[in-house]
Scaffold this motif. Structure first.
Motif, PDB file in Angstrom:
ATOM      1  N   LYS A 111       0.829  -1.209   0.000  1.00 34.90           N
ATOM      2  CA  LYS A 111       0.000   0.000   0.000  1.00 34.90           C
ATOM      3  C   LYS A 111       0.862   1.258   0.000  1.00 34.90           C
ATOM      4  O   LYS A 111       0.584   2.221  -0.721  1.00 34.90           O
ATOM      5  CB  LYS A 111      -0.917   0.002   1.222  1.00 34.90           C
ATOM      6  N   LYS A 112       1.925   1.256   0.820  1.00 31.97           N
ATOM      7  CA  LYS A 112       2.827   2.413   0.878  1.00 31.97           C
ATOM      8  C   LYS A 112       3.560   2.594  -0.446  1.00 31.97           C
ATOM      9  O   LYS A 112       3.687   3.707  -0.955  1.00 31.97           O
ATOM     10  CB  LYS A 112       3.839   2.230   2.005  1.00 31.97           C
ATOM     11  N   THR A 113       4.056   1.492  -0.978  1.00 32.90           N
ATOM     12  CA  THR A 113       4.836   1.554  -2.214  1.00 32.90           C
ATOM     13  C   THR A 113       3.995   2.059  -3.381  1.00 32.90           C
ATOM     14  O   THR A 113       4.474   2.833  -4.212  1.00 32.90           O
ATOM     15  CB  THR A 113       5.411   0.162  -2.543  1.00 32.90           C
ATOM     16  N   LEU A 114       2.744   1.620  -3.439  1.00 32.57           N
ATOM     17  CA  LEU A 114       1.868   2.031  -4.536  1.00 32.57           C
ATOM     18  C   LEU A 114       1.132   3.334  -4.253  1.00 32.57           C
ATOM     19  O   LEU A 114       0.495   3.883  -5.151  1.00 32.57           O
ATOM     20  CB  LEU A 114       0.840   0.927  -4.819  1.00 32.57           C
ATOM     21  N   GLY A 115       1.234   3.815  -3.007  1.00 41.29           N
ATOM     22  CA  GLY A 115       0.495   5.022  -2.654  1.00 41.29           C
ATOM     23  C   GLY A 115      -1.006   4.795  -2.677  1.00 41.29           C
ATOM     24  O   GLY A 115      -1.780   5.678  -3.031  1.00 41.29           O
ATOM     25  N   LEU A 116      -1.425   3.561  -2.279  1.00 44.96           N
ATOM     26  CA  LEU A 116      -2.849   3.201  -2.299  1.00 44.96           C
ATOM     27  C   LEU A 116      -3.279   2.727  -0.909  1.00 44.96           C
ATOM     28  O   LEU A 116      -3.407   1.527  -0.660  1.00 44.96           O
ATOM     29  CB  LEU A 116      -3.092   2.079  -3.325  1.00 44.96           C
ATOM     30  N   PRO A 117      -3.510   3.653   0.010  1.00 46.14           N
ATOM     31  CA  PRO A 117      -3.872   3.258   1.378  1.00 46.14           C
ATOM     32  C   PRO A 117      -5.182   2.498   1.460  1.00 46.14           C
ATOM     33  O   PRO A 117      -5.408   1.754   2.416  1.00 46.14           O
ATOM     34  CB  PRO A 117      -3.968   4.595   2.126  1.00 46.14           C
ATOM     35  N   GLN A 118      -6.063   2.658   0.469  1.00 49.48           N
ATOM     36  CA  GLN A 118      -7.358   1.967   0.474  1.00 49.48           C
ATOM     37  C   GLN A 118      -7.352   0.726  -0.415  1.00 49.48           C
ATOM     38  O   GLN A 118      -8.423   0.228  -0.785  1.00 49.48           O
ATOM     39  CB  GLN A 118      -8.462   2.934   0.009  1.00 49.48           C
ATOM     40  N   LEU A 119      -6.173   0.222  -0.747  1.00 46.44           N
ATOM     41  CA  LEU A 119      -6.066  -0.970  -1.588  1.00 46.44           C
ATOM     42  C   LEU A 119      -6.885  -2.116  -0.992  1.00 46.44           C
ATOM     43  O   LEU A 119      -6.787  -2.422   0.199  1.00 46.44           O
ATOM     44  CB  LEU A 119      -4.599  -1.389  -1.701  1.00 46.44           C
TER      45      LEU A 119
END
Length: 335
Positions: A111-119
């Motif tokens: 999530k951090k790496t992709l910048g997607l906290p709501q993954l």
């Protein structure tokens, strides 16, 4: 961008020059964007004041392999087990366990790496027999359960740093008188289909001429049930797995975990071959946890304290082999 024709220059030359100019401009913009992205990451890192892990979200055009698939799909698909106590199992409400906790730490890093906290996280139940085909067919992205890293399996899948080392032994009824593998001669023995233990057991049977009648169950729970129902005298499997069944049985005093170890093996997370970005991410999570002492705390939570759903304590202290593994993270198979 408009490019005027020079004297003696054809329309084709003019158009080609315009194309070069547009390409050069686009290249400059792309480079500038990448530089800006790198500068933002650097500023974030400087502001972290030495934080152990602070991933700067990767830009979409930098992604490859599984991370790109997860980014594009908006979901990460985890392969989980139903009854690999205490590694990955269903407690009546959700999937829990030692390995599942590691899997969720990896998801947080993704999530951090992709910048997607709501993954989104989607779980798919796998067995020892179908986990590899489901991985190769893109039905799951990552599996952290009770999968043994072997040299043979490296031909089809990739493995993370090891997170657990164990011995291969067996569980039997105490009343059976079974104490070691020679006692299994000419008897019915069960193991789980598609496991490295099945291979070890069949090799032992051939080399020692034990004439065992080996049956392969669909999953661990089915194999242990065969022993409980007296359809097999012993269930040969990874030591922590059989300890888990013994401890959680209503009558644990009726069973014994026994046998000179057939060998020592390691568990690891499994993912698709050739995916270096995912390998780096997963290994980073596991290694940081082991070196920081988090892995030992997680171990104690699942092996030396009451666990759900019935609050049973496996009483399985950290071995010296696992202590050494945590001090020296690595992704080597032991066979």
């Amino acid at each position: 961008m408009k490019v005027a024709a020079r004297r003696g220059e054809s329309a084709w030359d003019t158009a080609r020059g315009a194309g070069y100019a547009r390409t050069a401009a686009a290249t400059r913009i792309t480079r500038a964007a990448r530089v800006a992205h790198s500068m933002r990451c650097a500023l974030v890192a400087l502001g972290a004041f030495g934080a152990a892990s602070l991933a700067c979200p990767a830009s979409a055009d930098e992604l490859t392999g599984t991370l790109k698939k997860i980014h594009d799909d908006g979901v990460v698909v985890l392969g989980v087990r139903e009854a690999s106590i205490p590694f990955s199992y269903f407690d009546g409400t959700r999937t829990v366990g030692y390995s599942q906790a590691i899997a969720l730490q990896i998801v947080d890093e993704i999530k951090k790496t992709l910048g997607l906290p709501q993954l989104k996280v989607h779980e798919v139940t796998v067995t020892s027999s179908n986990r590899t085909p489901m991985l190769l067919n893109n039905q799951i992205d990552l599996e952290c359960g009770s999968t043994t890293h072997t040299v043979e399996r490296e031909n089809v899948a990739a493995f993370s740093n090891s997170f657990f080392q164990y011995a291969v032994r067996m569980i039997a009824r105490k009343s059976s008188g079974i104490t070691d593998f020679p006692d299994l001669a000419s008897k019915t023995v069960v193991t789980t289909a598609g496991t490295s233990d099945e291979r070890l057991l069949r090799r032992l049977n051939t080399e020692k001429h034990l004439n065992m009648r080996i049956t392969s169950a669909r999953d661990h729970a089915e194999a242990f049930t065969a022993v409980k129902d007296d359809r097999a005298v012993a269930f040969v499997m990874d030591e922590p797995i059989v300890y888990g069944f013994k401890s959680t049985d209503p009558h644990p005093e009726d069973f014994v975990v026994t046998g000179t170890p057939l060998g020592y093996e390691v568990y690891a997370c499994m993912f698709r071959k050739g995916d270096e970005p995912l390998r780096t991410l997963v290994n980073g999570v596991i290694a940081r946890g082991q070196l920081a002492g988090d892995a030992e705390r997680l171990y104690n939570q699942w092996f030396t304290q009451p666990i759900p759903p019935r609050g049973i304590n496996l009483n399985f202290p950290l071995s010296e082999q696992n202590r050494t593994l945590f001090a020296h993270p690595n992704d080597r198979a032991l066979d």
